[in-house]
Design an enzyme around this catalytic site. Structure first.
Site, mmCIF file in Angstrom:
data_model
loop_
_atom_site.group_PDB
_atom_site.id
_atom_site.type_symbol
_atom_site.label_atom_id
_atom_site.label_comp_id
_atom_site.label_asym_id
_atom_site.label_seq_id
_atom_site.Cartn_x
_atom_site.Cartn_y
_atom_site.Cartn_z
ATOM 1 N N GLU A 1 0.816 -1.212 0.000
ATOM 2 C CA GLU A 1 0.000 0.000 0.000
ATOM 3 C C GLU A 1 0.854 1.269 0.000
ATOM 4 O OE1 GLU A 1 -2.126 -1.202 3.415
ATOM 5 O OE2 GLU A 1 -3.524 -2.459 2.299
ATOM 6 N N ASP B 1 -0.409 -5.748 9.228
ATOM 7 C CA ASP B 1 -1.354 -4.949 9.993
ATOM 8 C C ASP B 1 -1.209 -5.313 11.463
ATOM 9 O OD1 ASP B 1 -2.495 -3.755 7.788
ATOM 10 O OD2 ASP B 1 -4.383 -4.845 7.884
ATOM 11 N N HIS C 1 -0.197 -0.200 10.616
ATOM 12 C CA HIS C 1 0.835 -1.131 10.178
ATOM 13 C C HIS C 1 1.985 -1.184 11.172
ATOM 14 C CE1 HIS C 1 -0.505 -0.442 5.719
ATOM 15 N NE2 HIS C 1 -1.171 -1.436 6.278
#
Length: 596
Positions: free
Chosen positions: A343, A367, A533
């Site tokens: 991401e 995550d 994260h």
């Protein structure tokens, strides 16, 4: 095939050793020359024996041609170091020297001073004087002083001095290896995640790095025009078909795609992997194929792939590409991992880069998904958490970027570990692949398909979870949590895992608790974490991260590293000694970013 030598063709920064000496001739200096130079040689031997560059080669040290007794010799050493591409300096002395005349004054080179603890000559007096000069001039340096007195002429390095020399050198080299390299942003902001809003000022001023950018349509162009090595592509695809297990498709029957479609997705994700690597470091093979510009690459030591949603709504996701590049092997065999953030979370990418440069090992991107309290686990599964997990656990899980090294299938002395690539055996590579399934992506998340990595991290590994955050008005701050991966009974893992996404890799993590602050409980660790994260590194490397952060002038907002392991520049103590965390913030603010 891109050989390891090509990837590291620019070489690595070296460590400069500066033996300083009392400049008075006609007896004083002459009596100290041999001992002083022997100390420098002993430090060089230690560092070259214990530390390695990312390609597996021992680090290189450069010693000044003469002992440094005054400014002329200091200037000569600086000239030699510049020519040799020295990125870190260590000054050593057993005696009094003239502080401001002999000190290293390069403002951008991390520096330490070892003052010999001996009664014959006042090495400690020089250490105090020169560190005072460093603080006064705004050039903070690390002070190293052994606890026990040594005999005059003793050139051995005590264990406590060795620990500090190695910690400083590891961290200083990590800072130096980032300098003048690039972070490659492949795409832009993913789903409103602030970490993927790449902050070029942070990279420039704190890390000394450039920022490079491409649009994700560059992948489309390279795939459609065949801008990749076709021979390597065929070899890679064959290796993937033979070694990468495709797991069950968890999508509802009406969403599941055909075998033909899945095969096309495999071809696409393999091409994406080749293209990402070539974008980062270049590939001389492309020049042979007529693509001289593309062959150059972007000089990137780290990168991030936006993926969601503009890419993944139409094309296969980046999970396979990120996983393989972040791992310590591919179809060409074992090799150093690449750093690719899911991401395009550049801040987590920097955390991965920190961990990698300090350890030479692959990093897990995840995550920080869920805190499971003991009561919640027992309510849902009937199982009472025990051992290291007794206070609760964190579920670390994300569809991409989790290196296959994170399976824990590498072993040392019967325990699961994550090793540098040069220590990994073919058998361990096979075990990592056997422990992993590549599951057809959840089409509700990833409309374009792809394959998500699915494995379970073995318990019992010491691990460090980190996160870099940017705060308006403050700048960057680092969070550190040391702990362990833990095993759960199979039925407990399955029950908890299915509540999130059973097609993704899971690491169950129990942070070490201190009983105070953010580490009062596992819940408090989760409650204080600064972003969605985190980075997971093998080993308890929090002390090295703290040292690196202080070199870069990044304060640490929470950590559970034992107090005696914390090593920062001596000037940090001048900002207060009772509350080291607050002093760290004040010192970083006062000295400012390393490259500003």
């Amino acid at each position: 095939m891109v050989e390891n030598g090509y990837r590291w063709r620019d070489g690595f920064p070296k460590i400069g050793i500066r033996p300083t000496i009392d400049g008075r001739r006609r007896g004083v200096r002459e009596s100290l020359e041999e001992q002083t130079m022997n100390l420098a040689k002993a430090v060089a031997r230690l560092l070259e024996a214990e530390l390695r560059y990312p390609n597996g080669q021992p680090v290189e040290c450069v010693i000044a041609d003469t002992c440094i007794g005054g400014v002329a010799e200091a200037a000569a050493a600086a000239k030699k170091f510049k020519a040799a591409e020295v990125g870190v300096s260590i000054t050593v002395t057993p005696c009094w020297c003239y502080g401001t005349e002999t000190m290293d004054t390069d403002p951008q080179i991390p520096k330490a001073v070892w003052g010999f603890n001996g009664t014959g000559r006042p090495g400690a007096v020089y250490l105090a004087a020169v560190l005072s000069a460093h603080a006064q001039k705004g050039l903070p340096a690390f002070g190293i002083y052994g606890e026990d007195v040594q005999d005059e002429g003793d050139d051995r390095i005590p264990a406590d001095v060795q620990e500090k020399l190695l910690r400083f050198a590891r961290s200083g080299l990590a800072a130096a290896m980032m300098r003048d390299r690039a972070y490659l942003s492949m795409g832009s902001v993913s789903m409103g995640i602030a970490g993927s809003m790449v902050n070029d000022t942070f990279f420039q001023e704190y890390l000394g790095m450039r920022n490079e950018y491409i649009d994700m349509t560059e992948f489309t162009r390279r795939m459609e025009e065949g801008i990749y090595d076709p021979e390597e592509y065929q070899a890679a695809l064959a290796w993937v078909k033979q070694n990468c297990q495709e797991g069950p498709d968890n999508n509802p029957a009406h969403l599941q795609t055909s075998r033909e479609r899945k095969d096309l997705e495999w071809e696409t994700v393999v091409k994406m992997t080749l293209i990402t690597r070539d974008l980062m470091i270049g590939n001389p093979r492309l020049a042979e194929l007529g693509y001289e510009e593309e062959a150059q690459g972007h000089h990137a030591i780290a990168s991030g792939f936006q993926g969601q949603r503009q890419w993944t709504d139409h094309f296969p996701n980046g999970d396979f590409m990120e996983t393989i590049l972040n791992s310590s092997f591919d179809w060409n065999g074992t090799r150093a991992p690449y750093i690719v953030a899911t991401e395009n979370d550049s801040l987590n990418g920097v955390g991965m880069l920190f961990g990698y440069l300090l350890t030479n090992t692959a990093q897990i991107f995840a995550d920080v998904r869920t805190y499971w309290s003991p009561a919640s686990v027992e309510r849902v599964t009937g199982y009472k958490l025990e051992g290291r997990a007794a206070g609760g656990i964190l579920h670390l899980i994300n569809s991409g970027s989790a290196a296959l090294d994170g399976t824990g299938e590498q072993m040392k002395d019967g325990d699961p570990v994550i090793k540098p690539f040069w220590e990994i055996s073919e058998e361990e590579v096979a075990r990592m692949l056997q422990a992993t399934q590549f599951r057809p992506a959840s089409l509700e998340y990833f409309r374009g398909g792809g394959f998500s990595t699915d494995y379970l991290t073995r318990g019992g590994m010491p691990m460090t979870m980190t996160r870099l955050n940017l705060v308006k008005g403050l700048g960057p701050v680092l969070q550190i949590a040391e702990g362990y991966s833990v095993d759960l009974p199979e039925h407990v893992h399955d029950t908890l895992d299915k509540r999130t996404d059973p097609t993704w890799p899971s690491t169950w993590f129990a942070p070490n608790l201190t009983g105070s602050g953010a580490f009062t409980s596992v819940y408090d660790v989760m409650d204080h974490w600064g972003a969605n994260h985190g980075v997971i590194s093998y080993g308890h490397i929090g002390a090295d991260l703290i040292t690196l952060a202080s070199i870069l002038r990044i304060p640490v907002s929470m950590h559970n590293v034992p107090k005696e392991k914390v090593f920062r520049p001596r000037a940090w103590g001048l900002f207060g000694t009772e509350d080291a965390e607050s002093a760290d913030f004040r010192a970083c603010a006062a000295f400012g970013p390393l490259y500003k």
